[in-house]
Design a protein around this motif. Structure first.
Motif, PDB file in Angstrom:
ATOM      1  N   SER A 122     -59.717 155.857  -5.097  1.00 32.17           N
ATOM      2  CA  SER A 122     -61.128 156.001  -4.760  1.00 32.17           C
ATOM      3  C   SER A 122     -62.012 155.028  -5.562  1.00 32.17           C
ATOM      4  O   SER A 122     -61.850 153.816  -5.451  1.00 32.17           O
ATOM      5  N   SER A 149     -57.346 155.112  -0.947  1.00 33.31           N
ATOM      6  CA  SER A 149     -58.697 155.520  -0.512  1.00 33.31           C
ATOM      7  C   SER A 149     -59.766 154.610  -1.116  1.00 33.31           C
ATOM      8  O   SER A 149     -60.791 155.064  -1.622  1.00 33.31           O
ATOM      9  N   SER A 198     -54.634 154.775   3.094  1.00 36.58           N
ATOM     10  CA  SER A 198     -55.748 155.599   3.562  1.00 36.58           C
ATOM     11  C   SER A 198     -55.243 156.652   4.533  1.00 36.58           C
ATOM     12  O   SER A 198     -54.223 156.464   5.204  1.00 36.58           O
ATOM     13  N   ASP A 234     -59.764 161.234   6.045  1.00 37.31           N
ATOM     14  CA  ASP A 234     -60.489 161.181   4.774  1.00 37.31           C
ATOM     15  C   ASP A 234     -61.978 161.384   5.055  1.00 37.31           C
ATOM     16  O   ASP A 234     -62.598 160.575   5.741  1.00 37.31           O
ATOM     17  N   THR A 291     -61.692 156.221   6.720  1.00 41.95           N
ATOM     18  CA  THR A 291     -60.543 155.321   6.784  1.00 41.95           C
ATOM     19  C   THR A 291     -60.927 153.909   7.216  1.00 41.95           C
ATOM     20  O   THR A 291     -60.286 152.931   6.818  1.00 41.95           O
ATOM     21  N   SER A 334     -61.583 151.792   4.189  1.00 38.37           N
ATOM     22  CA  SER A 334     -60.358 151.346   3.519  1.00 38.37           C
ATOM     23  C   SER A 334     -59.684 150.240   4.328  1.00 38.37           C
ATOM     24  O   SER A 334     -59.136 149.284   3.772  1.00 38.37           O
ATOM     25  N   GLY A 376     -56.391 163.577   3.910  1.00 37.80           N
ATOM     26  CA  GLY A 376     -57.736 163.642   3.347  1.00 37.80           C
ATOM     27  C   GLY A 376     -57.973 162.534   2.332  1.00 37.80           C
ATOM     28  O   GLY A 376     -57.646 161.373   2.580  1.00 37.80           O
ATOM     29  N   HIS A 377     -58.498 162.913   1.185  1.00 32.24           N
ATOM     30  CA  HIS A 377     -58.809 161.939   0.138  1.00 32.24           C
ATOM     31  C   HIS A 377     -57.691 161.881  -0.913  1.00 32.24           C
ATOM     32  O   HIS A 377     -57.890 161.363  -1.999  1.00 32.24           O
ATOM     33  N   ASP A 387     -56.673 168.567  -1.455  1.00 28.61           N
ATOM     34  CA  ASP A 387     -56.082 168.250  -0.156  1.00 28.61           C
ATOM     35  C   ASP A 387     -54.592 168.574  -0.138  1.00 28.61           C
ATOM     36  O   ASP A 387     -53.903 168.303   0.845  1.00 28.61           O
TER      37      ASP A 387
END
Length: 197
Positions: free
Chosen positions: A68, A107, A143, A147, A152, A155, A173-174, A179
């Motif tokens: 992230s 991500s 990704s 998310d 996505t 990314s 997800g993330h 998640d």
């Protein structure tokens, strides 16, 4: 070989899948550092880059993993290192003094996140993707289609800019503990593929 893991916003070395990845790599006799970034609830790019700068030893056998906000932090850090070594008036792509083995960005993004506008300060200065591509031969972006934090498409855009391998999962997800992600085999597999090159 040494792997550095860089967490994201409102996170820490003990969250998500970071300790799992550390354990798996150490069993292969690979050195691992999960960086603890200051004030993750109210992050500051300058301070985060300073932490990377004081912790990471760059080299051909250095690999970086970001999650992230940790992804763009890695890219801003690499760009800053390239600029510092570029003392002559020539483009960064002409000087390849700073080279790492590879990086895996989970991500990741380089554009504004509508739900987290407070992170926009990490987007400046703009990234020089031509220079960043010259710093490492191995680049992967991961990704999930579902998310809800970093869409996505963002990314995917990052992977295109970096000419990186793009791995997109149907769900995940993330890729956080919330998640259901306390393990991340895709990252381990991506790193192992880089180690063999």
């Amino acid at each position: 070989m040494r792997v550095y893991i860089v967490h994201g916003f409102d996170s820490s070395p003990d969250k998500n899948w970071f300790r799992w990845l550390e354990d798996k790599l150490k069993k292969k006799d690979i050195s691992v550092d999960i960086l603890s970034l200051p004030n993750p609830q109210n992050p500051n790019l300058t301070k985060w880059i300073a932490t990377l700068d004081s912790s990471i030893k760059l080299g051909h056998e250095t690999y970086l993993v970001g999650h992230s906000l940790g992804c763009i932090t890695i890219l801003q850090y690499l760009q800053s290192k390239a600029q510092k070594t570029n003392t002559k008036a020539q483009s960064m792509t002409d000087k390849k003094n700073i080279i790492i083995g590879g990086f895996v960005l989970v991500s990741g993004f380089y554009e504004s996140l509508s739900i987290l506008p407070q992170l926009d300060s990490f987007l400046k200065p703009p990234l020089d993707f031509t220079a960043l591509k010259a710093l490492s031969p191995n680049r992967v972006v991961i990704s999930a289609k579902d998310d809800m934090i970093v869409p996505t498409e963002l990314s995917k855009n990052l992977s295109h800019k970096l000419s990186a391998k793009f791995i997109q999962t149907q769900n995940g997800g993330h890729f956080m503990e919330s998640d259901g992600y306390t393990e991340m085999p895709l990252v381990l597999e991506s790193l192992e593929a880089m180690f063999k090159k």
